[in-house]
Design a protein around this motif. Structure first.
Motif, PDB file in Angstrom:
ATOM      1  N   UNK A 195     -13.110 -12.900 -16.228  1.00 25.30           N
ATOM      2  CA  UNK A 195     -13.919 -13.716 -15.312  1.00 25.30           C
ATOM      3  C   UNK A 195     -14.074 -13.023 -13.960  1.00 25.30           C
ATOM      4  N   UNK A 196     -12.967 -12.488 -13.448  1.00 23.24           N
ATOM      5  CA  UNK A 196     -13.009 -11.803 -12.158  1.00 23.24           C
ATOM      6  C   UNK A 196     -13.933 -10.590 -12.218  1.00 23.24           C
ATOM      7  N   UNK A 197     -13.824  -9.815 -13.277  1.00 21.48           N
ATOM      8  CA  UNK A 197     -14.664  -8.617 -13.416  1.00 21.48           C
ATOM      9  C   UNK A 197     -16.133  -8.997 -13.572  1.00 21.48           C
ATOM     10  N   UNK A 198     -16.405 -10.135 -14.217  1.00 23.98           N
ATOM     11  CA  UNK A 198     -17.788 -10.596 -14.353  1.00 23.98           C
ATOM     12  C   UNK A 198     -18.417 -10.814 -12.985  1.00 23.98           C
ATOM     13  N   UNK A 199     -17.635 -11.281 -12.023  1.00 25.97           N
ATOM     14  CA  UNK A 199     -18.150 -11.469 -10.675  1.00 25.97           C
ATOM     15  C   UNK A 199     -18.118 -10.209  -9.845  1.00 25.97           C
ATOM     16  N   UNK A 200     -17.131  -9.363 -10.115  1.00 22.58           N
ATOM     17  CA  UNK A 200     -16.939  -8.163  -9.292  1.00 22.58           C
ATOM     18  C   UNK A 200     -17.888  -7.039  -9.667  1.00 22.58           C
ATOM     19  N   UNK A 201     -18.063  -6.801 -10.951  1.00 26.70           N
ATOM     20  CA  UNK A 201     -18.904  -5.691 -11.408  1.00 26.70           C
ATOM     21  C   UNK A 201     -18.168  -4.840 -12.408  1.00 26.70           C
ATOM     22  N   UNK A 202     -18.908  -4.219 -13.298  1.00 30.73           N
ATOM     23  CA  UNK A 202     -18.313  -3.506 -14.422  1.00 30.73           C
ATOM     24  C   UNK A 202     -17.745  -2.142 -14.067  1.00 30.73           C
ATOM     25  N   UNK A 203     -17.898  -1.700 -12.818  1.00 35.02           N
ATOM     26  CA  UNK A 203     -17.370  -0.390 -12.455  1.00 35.02           C
ATOM     27  C   UNK A 203     -15.871  -0.434 -12.159  1.00 35.02           C
ATOM     28  N   UNK A 204     -15.258  -1.599 -12.239  1.00 37.62           N
ATOM     29  CA  UNK A 204     -13.807  -1.687 -12.064  1.00 37.62           C
ATOM     30  C   UNK A 204     -13.114  -1.075 -13.276  1.00 37.62           C
ATOM     31  N   UNK A 205     -12.023  -0.355 -13.035  1.00 41.49           N
ATOM     32  CA  UNK A 205     -11.265   0.325 -14.091  1.00 41.49           C
ATOM     33  C   UNK A 205     -10.109  -0.580 -14.506  1.00 41.49           C
TER      34      UNK A 205
END
Length: 244
Positions: A195-205
Motif C-alpha cells: 500500500x505504501x509503495x502504491x502511493x510512493x512510487x515503484x522506484x522504491x527498492x
C-alpha cells in the motif's frame, strides 16, 4: 478540568498532553531547533507551533489518529497507508534540509558497535545478530540524499479516514536515504508495504527497505533497553529481526 497525560517520557525528553496542546520538553535545544526548522520546510502537514519557551515547545494536536502502533495491528484503511506513501514521496522530492545526515561509514561503525553489544550482553543470540548484520550490509552503499523525516515510525503519521492530516516528531530530520523513512513507516507492518509503495512510487527498492528494517532494529534495541521500553513485545524490533 483537563488532565495532564504523559504521552512519552524517558531520559532524553518528555511529551505531555493537556487537552489539544502537546508540550514537548527537551533539555537539548538542538533537537528542538531541528524540529522547528524541518516543520517550516516540510511540504506536508505538520502540527501548528503555538509557542516556544525553552525547554518547552507547545504544539497543537493534529486531527485524526495515528496510522498505527508498533506491535499492534493497524486499523487504518489500505487507502490511508497509500496516502501516507504519497506524503512521504512529497517530502523526499522537496528541497533538502541543510542538516547533514549520517554517513555510510558512521552507519557501519554504529552497526558494528551495536551488534557487538547485543552479542556480548546476551540480549540476542549470536546467529540472529549475524544474520541481520549480513542483511544490513545492503544499505551500506552511496545514496542520493533526500529530505527525510528520520524517525518516521507509524505512530508519527496521523490520518483522518483515508487522508493524512499531519506528521509529528521532526527532531531527527536530515539529509539521508529515502528508503530509511519507508522502512521506519512499515517496520512491523510489512502487510502494508505494498500500500505504501502504491502511493510512493515503484522506484522504491524493496530489498533496501527490508535491509533497513534490520538496520533500524539492530540500532534501536540498546537505546530502548536503557530507556525502559519493552523490547520483547510482539511485533516489535526483536520480532522484526527474527522474521528477517
Amino acid at each position: 478540568m483537563e488532565e495532564v497525560e504523559v504521552v512519552v517520557a524517558h531520559h532524553d525528553c518528555a511529551t505531555l498532553r493537556v487537552g489539544d496542546v502537546f508540550l514537548k520538553i527537551d533539555a537539548d535545544q538542538t533537537r528542538t531547533d531541528v524540529e522547528v526548522e524541518a516543520m517550516a520546510m516540510a511540504p506536508i502537514p505538520t502540527p501548528e507551533i503555538l509557542w516556544r519557551k525553552p525547554p518547552v515547545l507547545a504544539l497543537a494536536a493534529l486531527p485524526g489518529k495515528a496510522l498505527g502502533r508498533l506491535g499492534e495491528p493497524s486499523t487504518a484503511s489500505s487507502a490511508a497507508w497509500t496516502a501516507a506513501g504519497a506524503a512521504v514521496r512529497k517530502l523526499h522530492d522537496a528541497p533538502l534540509t541543510p542538516r547533514p545526515g549520517r554517513s555510510v561509514d558512521e552507519l557501519a561503525s554504529s552497526l558494528d558497535a551495536e551488534c557487538e553489544w547485543l552479542v556480548t550482553t546476551g540480549v540476542l543470540p549470536k546467529n540472529l545478530v549475524e544474520r541481520n548484520r549480513g542483511i544490513a550490509e545492503t544499505v551500506l552503499r552511496p545514496w542520493t540524499p533526500a529530505f527525510i523525516h528520520g524517525d518516521l515510525q507509524v505512530a508519527h503519521v496521523f490520518v483522518d479516514g483515508d487522508e493524512v492530516t499531519g506528521v509529528i516528531d521532526w527532531s531527527e530530520a536530515a539529509q539521508g536515504d529515502a528508503h530509511f523513512d519507508l522502512a521506519s513507516l512499515t517496520l512491523g507492518h510489512r502487510e502494508h508495504l505494498d500500500d505504501v509503495i502504491a502511493g510512493y512510487g515503484t522506484d522504491a527498492d524493496l530489498d533496501l527497505i527490508r535491509a533497513w528494517w534490520s538496520v533500524r532494529s539492530l540500532l534501536a534495541i540498546r537505546w530502548l533497553t536503557e530507556h525502559g521500553f519493552d523490547i520483547s513485545m510482539p511485533g516489535g524490533e526483536i520480532d522484526v529481526l527474527r522474521s528477517a
